[in-house]
Design an enzyme around this catalytic site. Sequence first.
Site, PDB file in Angstrom:
ATOM      1  N   ASP A 199      24.423   3.578  35.901  1.00 18.10           N
ATOM      2  CA  ASP A 199      24.054   5.453  35.399  1.00 18.10           C
ATOM      3  C   ASP A 199      23.822   5.801  34.385  1.00 18.10           C
ATOM      4  O   ASP A 199      24.040   6.255  32.991  1.00 18.10           O
ATOM      5  CB  ASP A 199      25.902   6.393  36.341  1.00 18.10           C
ATOM      6  CG  ASP A 199      24.759   6.461  37.914  1.00 18.10           C
ATOM      7  OD1 ASP A 199      23.616   5.780  38.277  1.00 18.10           O
ATOM      8  OD2 ASP A 199      24.934   7.177  38.595  1.00 18.10           O
ATOM      9  N   ASP A 224      27.832  -0.448  39.060  1.00 18.63           N
ATOM     10  CA  ASP A 224      27.977   0.789  39.130  1.00 18.63           C
ATOM     11  C   ASP A 224      27.770   1.652  38.696  1.00 18.63           C
ATOM     12  O   ASP A 224      26.922   2.856  38.106  1.00 18.63           O
ATOM     13  CB  ASP A 224      28.607   1.193  40.365  1.00 18.63           C
ATOM     14  CG  ASP A 224      28.728   2.663  42.027  1.00 18.63           C
ATOM     15  OD1 ASP A 224      27.616   2.955  41.142  1.00 18.63           O
ATOM     16  OD2 ASP A 224      29.694   3.055  42.230  1.00 18.63           O
ATOM     17  N   ASP A 264      34.519  -2.862  28.706  1.00 15.78           N
ATOM     18  CA  ASP A 264      35.283  -1.256  28.293  1.00 15.78           C
ATOM     19  C   ASP A 264      34.592  -1.710  27.261  1.00 15.78           C
ATOM     20  O   ASP A 264      33.517  -0.848  26.775  1.00 15.78           O
ATOM     21  CB  ASP A 264      36.494  -1.190  28.104  1.00 15.78           C
ATOM     22  CG  ASP A 264      37.318  -3.126  27.522  1.00 15.78           C
ATOM     23  OD1 ASP A 264      36.400  -3.487  27.930  1.00 15.78           O
ATOM     24  OD2 ASP A 264      38.104  -2.550  27.022  1.00 15.78           O
ATOM     25  N   LYS A 306      36.078  -8.747  33.503  1.00 14.86           N
ATOM     26  CA  LYS A 306      37.436  -7.742  32.811  1.00 14.86           C
ATOM     27  C   LYS A 306      37.751  -8.802  32.883  1.00 14.86           C
ATOM     28  O   LYS A 306      39.251  -8.893  33.616  1.00 14.86           O
ATOM     29  CB  LYS A 306      37.900  -6.661  33.223  1.00 14.86           C
ATOM     30  CG  LYS A 306      38.888  -5.742  32.839  1.00 14.86           C
ATOM     31  CD  LYS A 306      38.517  -5.564  31.173  1.00 14.86           C
ATOM     32  CE  LYS A 306      39.652  -4.523  31.460  1.00 14.86           C
ATOM     33  NZ  LYS A 306      39.887  -4.118  30.205  1.00 14.86           N
TER      34      LYS A 306
END
Length: 356
Positions: free
Chosen positions: A250, A246, A222, A190
Amino acid sequence: MKVAVLPGDGIGPEIIKEALKVLVALDLKIEFEQAEVGGAAYELSGHPLPEATTRLAGGADAVLFGAVGDWKYDHLARALRPEQAILGLRKHMGLFANFRPAICYPELTHASSLKPELINGLDILIIRELTGDIYFGQPKGRRKAVDGPFIGDDEGFDTMRYTRSEIERIMHTAFKAAQKRSKRVTSVDKSNVLETSQLWRDVATQVGKEYPDIALDHMYVDNAAMQLVKEPKKFDVLVTGNMFGDILSDEAAMLTGSIGMLPSASLNSKNQGLYEPSHGSAPDIAGKGLANPLATILSAAMMLRFSLNMESAALAIEQAVQRVLASGLRTPDIHSSGTQLVGTVEMGNAVVAEIR
Ligand code: NAD
């Protein structure tokens, strides 16, 4: 070669039993030694990661881990909860690189919430840095706000930080992994907002120059979250920091439909590793013979490949799993009409039969 086997809680012992059956069927020169971890260890010794378990794991070439946790331990002090065992092992073994492949088997495209054409043939690898970032950066805590529009108000704060050496280490891991795949690395950060990410991007670019055979690109987190559901197949190796990894790992896991299919590996600089399914201890189905053992069996294949240097045995497991799926056997989590419903043990037996 020595493997520490830590079954843990809930479905952990059931799925580890099936993975061990598969490893034994391959007749490899591996010595297995089992120990308690998580809630099971707490019951026996009052701690989720007893000294003996830590010593066994640290002295082995690899750790095959089931899962830990149960809601019945939620009342315990944080340091005694089963999940702390994983953090303790990561720290003790210096595990800094988490590998999470997301592979969509053609037979299971229906299990994904995305359109089949978007995920058919999907094979991506997410590499997450495990030891740094905002999860461990100091200072962190609670205090009264000393500036801003709400002076004196309760405030929580954390510190995002990465050192050059930590970023270099994970980047080398990612580039080396990409050399064995499609030779593409996407580094996710980012850097339009965060200083930590600007350093991340600079170091990624510098390390990338040492790997002229690999195409490196950068993506804001993003946008990466969006691209993973818009066009996931455009990724090959995706490398990122602890927190972004993390979340994105997922998200990528769910592209493939069932959490019961997803292996993972956490490695240190000596290729010693901890191998575990991506899912938890599933207390809701524990002891019922319903758990899908394939994520654990595929984690055992990763263990053979990355820590024990037994590539052909790893491939034998992966191909056996593919053939079992092609034959139509399914545990309840991946079952659909026209396929044959089986339990944990039958699924393990089928993989063993394919290997034999
Ligand atoms: P979970 O992953 O255990 O279960 C989520 C859902 O997926 C449940 O419905 C479960 O039945 C299902 N599921 C999970 N694994 C499956 C399998 N192999 N086959 C079929 N279905 C499967 O997550 P949760 O319910 O949020 O957590 C349960 C416990 O596990 C908690 O104590 C949590 O802290 C712990 N946990 C441990 C780990 C770990 O050991 N690495 C990881 C995540 C959660």
